[in-house]
Design a protein around this motif. Structure first.
Motif, PDB file in Angstrom:
ATOM      1  N   THR A 282       3.596  43.257  85.361  1.00 51.82           N
ATOM      2  CA  THR A 282       4.934  43.494  84.817  1.00 51.82           C
ATOM      3  C   THR A 282       5.905  44.046  85.864  1.00 51.82           C
ATOM      4  O   THR A 282       7.116  43.896  85.728  1.00 51.82           O
ATOM      5  CB  THR A 282       4.872  44.467  83.623  1.00 51.82           C
ATOM      6  OG1 THR A 282       4.173  45.654  84.020  1.00 51.82           O
ATOM      7  CG2 THR A 282       4.161  43.839  82.443  1.00 51.82           C
TER       8      THR A 282
ATOM      9  N   ASN B  80      12.979  26.350  86.760  1.00 49.32           N
ATOM     10  CA  ASN B  80      13.408  27.650  87.246  1.00 49.32           C
ATOM     11  C   ASN B  80      12.575  28.170  88.405  1.00 49.32           C
ATOM     12  O   ASN B  80      12.913  29.200  88.974  1.00 49.32           O
ATOM     13  CB  ASN B  80      13.395  28.683  86.104  1.00 49.32           C
ATOM     14  CG  ASN B  80      14.594  28.534  85.182  1.00 49.32           C
ATOM     15  OD1 ASN B  80      15.700  28.950  85.511  1.00 49.32           O
ATOM     16  ND2 ASN B  80      14.384  27.915  84.032  1.00 49.32           N
ATOM     17  N   ARG B  81      11.485  27.483  88.751  1.00 50.89           N
ATOM     18  CA  ARG B  81      10.669  27.987  89.845  1.00 50.89           C
ATOM     19  C   ARG B  81      11.282  27.672  91.205  1.00 50.89           C
ATOM     20  O   ARG B  81      10.982  28.316  92.196  1.00 50.89           O
ATOM     21  CB  ARG B  81       9.245  27.412  89.761  1.00 50.89           C
ATOM     22  CG  ARG B  81       8.353  28.185  88.824  1.00 50.89           C
ATOM     23  CD  ARG B  81       6.900  27.908  89.128  1.00 50.89           C
ATOM     24  NE  ARG B  81       6.538  26.539  88.833  1.00 50.89           N
ATOM     25  CZ  ARG B  81       6.168  26.097  87.632  1.00 50.89           C
ATOM     26  NH1 ARG B  81       6.149  26.927  86.624  1.00 50.89           N
ATOM     27  NH2 ARG B  81       5.844  24.845  87.440  1.00 50.89           N
TER      28      ARG B  81
ATOM     29  N   LEU C 121       6.228  35.034  78.296  1.00 51.89           N
ATOM     30  CA  LEU C 121       6.956  33.903  78.858  1.00 51.89           C
ATOM     31  C   LEU C 121       6.367  32.591  78.349  1.00 51.89           C
ATOM     32  O   LEU C 121       7.096  31.620  78.119  1.00 51.89           O
ATOM     33  CB  LEU C 121       6.895  33.938  80.389  1.00 51.89           C
ATOM     34  CG  LEU C 121       7.605  32.771  81.110  1.00 51.89           C
ATOM     35  CD1 LEU C 121       9.112  32.852  80.866  1.00 51.89           C
ATOM     36  CD2 LEU C 121       7.309  32.793  82.604  1.00 51.89           C
TER      37      LEU C 121
ATOM     38  N   GLU D 230       6.078  37.873  81.920  1.00 50.32           N
ATOM     39  CA  GLU D 230       7.234  37.856  81.023  1.00 50.32           C
ATOM     40  C   GLU D 230       8.491  37.273  81.669  1.00 50.32           C
ATOM     41  O   GLU D 230       9.526  37.182  81.009  1.00 50.32           O
ATOM     42  CB  GLU D 230       7.521  39.275  80.519  1.00 50.32           C
ATOM     43  CG  GLU D 230       6.358  39.877  79.736  1.00 50.32           C
ATOM     44  CD  GLU D 230       6.651  41.300  79.263  1.00 50.32           C
ATOM     45  OE1 GLU D 230       7.744  41.805  79.564  1.00 50.32           O
ATOM     46  OE2 GLU D 230       5.784  41.882  78.587  1.00 50.32           O
ATOM     47  N   SER D 231       8.432  36.899  82.944  1.00 53.76           N
ATOM     48  CA  SER D 231       9.625  36.387  83.609  1.00 53.76           C
ATOM     49  C   SER D 231       9.276  35.204  84.500  1.00 53.76           C
ATOM     50  O   SER D 231       8.137  35.071  84.974  1.00 53.76           O
ATOM     51  CB  SER D 231      10.291  37.478  84.450  1.00 53.76           C
ATOM     52  OG  SER D 231       9.487  37.806  85.578  1.00 53.76           O
ATOM     53  N   HIS D 232      10.270  34.344  84.732  1.00 48.16           N
ATOM     54  CA  HIS D 232      10.074  33.212  85.636  1.00 48.16           C
ATOM     55  C   HIS D 232       9.842  33.695  87.064  1.00 48.16           C
ATOM     56  O   HIS D 232       9.122  33.042  87.825  1.00 48.16           O
ATOM     57  CB  HIS D 232      11.300  32.293  85.583  1.00 48.16           C
ATOM     58  CG  HIS D 232      11.448  31.580  84.274  1.00 48.16           C
ATOM     59  ND1 HIS D 232      10.540  30.665  83.822  1.00 48.16           N
ATOM     60  CD2 HIS D 232      12.411  31.664  83.317  1.00 48.16           C
ATOM     61  CE1 HIS D 232      10.925  30.195  82.643  1.00 48.16           C
ATOM     62  NE2 HIS D 232      12.064  30.794  82.315  1.00 48.16           N
ATOM     63  N   ALA D 233      10.433  34.814  87.425  1.00 48.95           N
ATOM     64  CA  ALA D 233      10.241  35.352  88.764  1.00 48.95           C
ATOM     65  C   ALA D 233       8.773  35.717  88.991  1.00 48.95           C
ATOM     66  O   ALA D 233       8.190  35.401  90.037  1.00 48.95           O
ATOM     67  CB  ALA D 233      11.130  36.576  88.974  1.00 48.95           C
ATOM     68  N   ALA D 234       8.169  36.380  88.005  1.00 46.86           N
ATOM     69  CA  ALA D 234       6.748  36.740  88.122  1.00 46.86           C
ATOM     70  C   ALA D 234       5.883  35.485  88.176  1.00 46.86           C
ATOM     71  O   ALA D 234       4.931  35.397  88.963  1.00 46.86           O
ATOM     72  CB  ALA D 234       6.344  37.626  86.954  1.00 46.86           C
TER      73      ALA D 234
ATOM     74  N   THR E  54       7.795  41.956  90.537  1.00 45.00           N
ATOM     75  CA  THR E  54       9.001  41.632  91.307  1.00 45.00           C
ATOM     76  C   THR E  54       9.855  42.860  91.612  1.00 45.00           C
ATOM     77  O   THR E  54      10.923  42.736  92.221  1.00 45.00           O
ATOM     78  CB  THR E  54       9.861  40.616  90.527  1.00 45.00           C
ATOM     79  OG1 THR E  54      10.189  41.156  89.241  1.00 45.00           O
ATOM     80  CG2 THR E  54       9.108  39.307  90.343  1.00 45.00           C
ATOM     81  N   SER E  55       9.397  44.037  91.187  1.00 44.78           N
ATOM     82  CA  SER E  55      10.197  45.247  91.433  1.00 44.78           C
ATOM     83  C   SER E  55       9.447  46.308  92.210  1.00 44.78           C
ATOM     84  O   SER E  55       9.962  47.398  92.443  1.00 44.78           O
ATOM     85  CB  SER E  55      10.672  45.831  90.096  1.00 44.78           C
ATOM     86  OG  SER E  55       9.560  46.179  89.278  1.00 44.78           O
TER      87      SER E  55
END
Length: 436
Positions: free
Chosen positions: A344, A422-423, A396, A376-380, A347-348
């Motif tokens: 989770t 989105n990737r 997601l 939960e996110s496209h970034a992850a 990305t941070s």
């Protein structure tokens, strides 16, 4: 010298079809015995039923115990205490009596509109007939019961209060009444671009409290020794749901969570294997790393038994506990799930990506596929993809859904197209995470 032994048996679930023991005539070689049976969950039963009906429940329990004691007397001697006095022909017969007493009380008792479970705590003592001293005998039985009570063994419930004990009583009833339901959260295979399996997640639809999450009732089930029944119910339901999925054209492996308490339970292992083998189901069992570490010898041996009949073993919540590479390499696991704690914040955080990347590499070195939960996110998803993660699971992709919703989800594959589109913007991160 007076010979004395006292016996405290952990709670078991022997057959409730026990027949009364044969009558025993007193002789110099016989044993005089006293067993004190304390209703360990009396306080919660009184709150649930009221004082009058709780007292009646103790009397009913005493009658059940009397049915298996042919050469002796059984009587309630206090609001929550039953005394058994008997004669046994041998010490072995005395030992055999204790589980018979528990078996007699194992089945729930109907009290009005409720079905209640009595949890007994036993303290017993026995002395040879020719050395019989009634005062010494009762004192020793009382001491044995006090020892059981002090050690919190033989069915006692830690005082998180009556709430936990009452919940255990209601949970047993919920299993019988069909208040439990299964939800399924799919796992998406990144390279294959499709859902290849799903995790079964149990929920409890309480008639008054609404939907109770497993984090509340699973610990209660473990403490009340109901976790075996709960898990066997889950396996049966998952097998049935998989049959339904197959009839509709979907043959995904379904994973069931297995409590660490059951990994050392030979009876549960036999029953679970019999269910899976006779059904032809393709299941997986998810176990946490900490559940393996607390009894590695039994856990590893029984996990191998599961693996030998085709059950896929997955290590759940990897990284959340005290990870042990020494045990990890011995497990017959083919899947490792990275705890969502690390996913989770992927990305941070500066450190979490390093931990995730190293875990993926470790699992691949051990010839295991990796599942990242809590995506939960496209970034992850993008980062996990370039790190080489095999599967992802999380909101997601899908929340836990009913079996019918899962089938509908599998029928409609358009849901993941947005994820592919989105990737693109995250591919620039690939050089950072590619191996080498």
């Amino acid at each position: 010298m007076v010979q004395h032994r006292s016996e405290m048996l952990p709670q078991t679930a022997p057959s409730t079809d026990a027949e009364p023991a044969p009558a025993v005539r007193s002789s110099a070689n016989a044993w005089r015995l006293v067993v004190l049976a304390e209703v360990a969950n009396f306080a919660s039963l009184r709150r649930l039923l009221g004082a009058e009906r709780a007292a009646a429940l103790v009397e009913v329990t005493a009658k059940r115990l009397a049915a298996v004691v042919s050469d002796g007397t059984v009587r309630a001697v206090g609001r929550d205490l039953i005394e058994i006095e008997a004669v046994a022909a041998s010490w072995a017969e005395y030992e055999a009596l204790l589980p018979r007493l528990r078996a007699a009380s194992a089945t729930g008792i109907e009290m009005g509109d409720r079905r209640c479970t009595v949890t007994l705590r036993l303290g017993g003592a026995a002395i040879r007939e020719d050395e019989h001293d009634s005062v010494t005998l009762i004192e020793r039985a009382e001491a044995a019961l006090a020892n059981a009570r002090g050690n919190g063994i033989d069915g006692s419930v830690p005082e998180r209060g009556a709430v936990a004990s009452e919940l255990a009583t209601e949970l047993e009833l919920a299993i019988e009444r069909g208040e439990l339901l299964m939800l399924y959260q799919p796992k998406f295979h990144v390279r294959r671009q499709k859902v290849t399996c799903a995790e079964a997640l149990i929920r409890w639809r309480h008639p008054e409290r609404g939907l109770i999450p497993p984090i509340e009732f699973i610990p209660v089930a473990e403490e009340a020794h109901l976790i075996d029944r709960l898990t066997l119910w889950t396996i049966r339901q998952v097998i049935e749901d998989q049959r339904k999925m197959r009839s509709l054209g979907h043959d995904q492996r379904l994973f069931v969570n297995i409590s660490g308490q059951l990994l050392a339970d030979a009876v549960f292992v036999r029953e679970a294997c019999a269910l899976v083998a006779s059904s032809g189901a393709t299941l997986g069992f998810e176990v946490t790393e900490t559940s393996v570490i607390r009894d590695p010898v039994s856990a590893i041996a029984n996990l191998q038994v599961f693996a030998d009949i085709g059950i896929t073993i997955a290590i759940d919540d990897y990284g959340a506990g005290l990870s042990s590479l020494a045990y990890l390499k011995q497990l017959p696991a083919v899947e490792l799930k990275i705890d969502k704690l690390f996913v989770t914040q992927l990305t941070s955080s500066n450190r979490d990506p390093l931990i995730v990347r190293s875990t993926i590499d470790l699992a691949h070195a051990l010839e295991m596929e990796v599942v990242a939960e809590g995506v939960e996110s496209h970034a992850a998803l993008a980062l996990l993809t370039v790190m080489g993660c095999d599967m992802v699971q999380g909101f997601l992709i899908s929340r836990p859904v009913s079996i019918d919703a899962l089938v509908a989800f599998l029928d409609d594959e358009s849901w993941h197209q947005g994820g592919q589109e989105n990737r693109g913007p995250f591919n620039r991160l690939a050089p950072t995470w590619k191996r080498g």
